[in-house]
Design an enzyme around this catalytic site. Sequence first.
Site, PDB file in Angstrom:
ATOM      1  N   LYS A 122      -5.567 -10.641 -11.449  1.00  0.00           N
ATOM      2  CA  LYS A 122      -6.671 -11.119 -10.653  1.00  0.00           C
ATOM      3  C   LYS A 122      -7.943 -10.360 -11.051  1.00  0.00           C
ATOM      4  O   LYS A 122      -7.881  -9.170 -11.369  1.00  0.00           O
ATOM      5  CB  LYS A 122      -6.332 -10.790  -9.199  1.00  0.00           C
ATOM      6  CG  LYS A 122      -6.837 -11.778  -8.198  1.00  0.00           C
ATOM      7  CD  LYS A 122      -6.254 -11.460  -6.847  1.00  0.00           C
ATOM      8  CE  LYS A 122      -7.381 -11.464  -5.838  1.00  0.00           C
ATOM      9  NZ  LYS A 122      -6.933 -11.565  -4.468  1.00  0.00           N
ATOM     10  N   LYS A 171       0.840  -1.200   0.000  1.00  0.00           N
ATOM     11  CA  LYS A 171       0.000   0.000   0.000  1.00  0.00           C
ATOM     12  C   LYS A 171       0.882   1.259   0.000  1.00  0.00           C
ATOM     13  O   LYS A 171       0.610   2.210  -0.727  1.00  0.00           O
ATOM     14  CB  LYS A 171      -0.878  -0.044   1.259  1.00  0.00           C
ATOM     15  CG  LYS A 171      -2.007   0.939   1.274  1.00  0.00           C
ATOM     16  CD  LYS A 171      -3.175   0.462   0.455  1.00  0.00           C
ATOM     17  CE  LYS A 171      -3.973   1.677   0.010  1.00  0.00           C
ATOM     18  NZ  LYS A 171      -4.840   1.409  -1.129  1.00  0.00           N
ATOM     19  N   LYS A 213     -12.731  -5.391  -9.380  1.00  0.00           N
ATOM     20  CA  LYS A 213     -13.626  -4.323  -9.761  1.00  0.00           C
ATOM     21  C   LYS A 213     -12.854  -3.070 -10.165  1.00  0.00           C
ATOM     22  O   LYS A 213     -13.185  -2.412 -11.149  1.00  0.00           O
ATOM     23  CB  LYS A 213     -14.518  -4.024  -8.553  1.00  0.00           C
ATOM     24  CG  LYS A 213     -15.678  -3.146  -8.832  1.00  0.00           C
ATOM     25  CD  LYS A 213     -16.645  -3.240  -7.662  1.00  0.00           C
ATOM     26  CE  LYS A 213     -17.812  -2.315  -7.852  1.00  0.00           C
ATOM     27  NZ  LYS A 213     -19.018  -2.843  -7.195  1.00  0.00           N
TER      28      LYS A 213
END
Length: 332
Positions: A201, A118, A204
């Site tokens: 992967k 992150k 959305k």
Amino acid sequence: MVQKKGRIFSGMRPTGRLHLGNYLGALKSWVELQDDYECIYCVVDVHALTTLESVQDAKAIVPNTNEMVLDWLAAGIDPNKSIIFVQSHVPEVMTLHTLLSMVTPLGWLMRVPTFKEKLRQMKANDETVNYGLVGYPVLQTADIILYRGDTVPVGEDQVPHVELSREIVRRFNKIFGNTFPEPKVKLTESPSIRGLDGKTKMSKTLNNHVELALSDDETRKRIMSAVTDPQRTHRNIPGRPDICNVYSLHKIFNERKVNEIEQGCTSATLGCVDCKMDLAVNVNKHLAPFRERRTALANQPDLVQAILTDGAKRARKIAKSVIAEVRGKMGL
Ligand code: TRP
Ligand code: SF4
């Protein structure tokens, strides 16, 4: 009553309507586990705030929760067997989070791979990394142990978080006496569903996904846009099913015909358009009962609301007794 194998806790962030990847990677096993375990499934709305970017994101939490819970129910998560609730509806989790933060070394949190990833993504500096984001796995630990969860069904990427939970629990138990079971990972076998772009992967955010709740027509359109073997630039060129994502989806949704498809592809007698058309038909067939149930559930006003209210009530009962015990042990 049959003796259950243990208590499952798992959570999902409220991302709205789920896709094939979410279903095959998690939801399907959540449904199956209900027979053998006591299950508690949680919409982790506070975790969603750790990566909040705008007030719009915050406003989306409630509608996204509603859409996601409809998917859970239609897939077979059963409120008569399991507790389904929203994280923030049981505010005791914030108390436990704070208390656990007192026994969690900062170094443990800084070493978590998802946190480091992150940081890389957001070109982090001291002004952009929230305190809450660093504590993400502490909150996740609080989630699990507030309900004395001992088994946590998650994907590979969440393993370090559950490992950290075990370390926090071990430390807590060592200082304050045996209080919590050490949560164990139960890997939700994931056939690693790639996105329609064939590379990554299904997700959305990358917009390479197929939502479970799409119409047949929309599903077909999405699937027809899928990337296939890039070397197959012409219908006469044989394809390589082993590198084609459409083929890996056939393995799941069209099991009966995989050999035939492999044959057709490698001998160039089957074209990609027909191959994808066939896949779309089978995905739609597979999802038809789910979609029918979902529509029926969505037509019952306030149903999700009522289920979540009841779930929070049941969850809170467990939470209150755990917090009372923890407060006592920690001298409060
Ligand atoms: N961190 C998990 C994810 O991103 C969600 C989550 C929050 C969770 N609390 C949990 C998963 C407790 C399992 C148990 O997917
Ligand atoms: Fe993939 Fe099917 Fe095309 Fe073969 S025929 S490359 S399996 S889409």
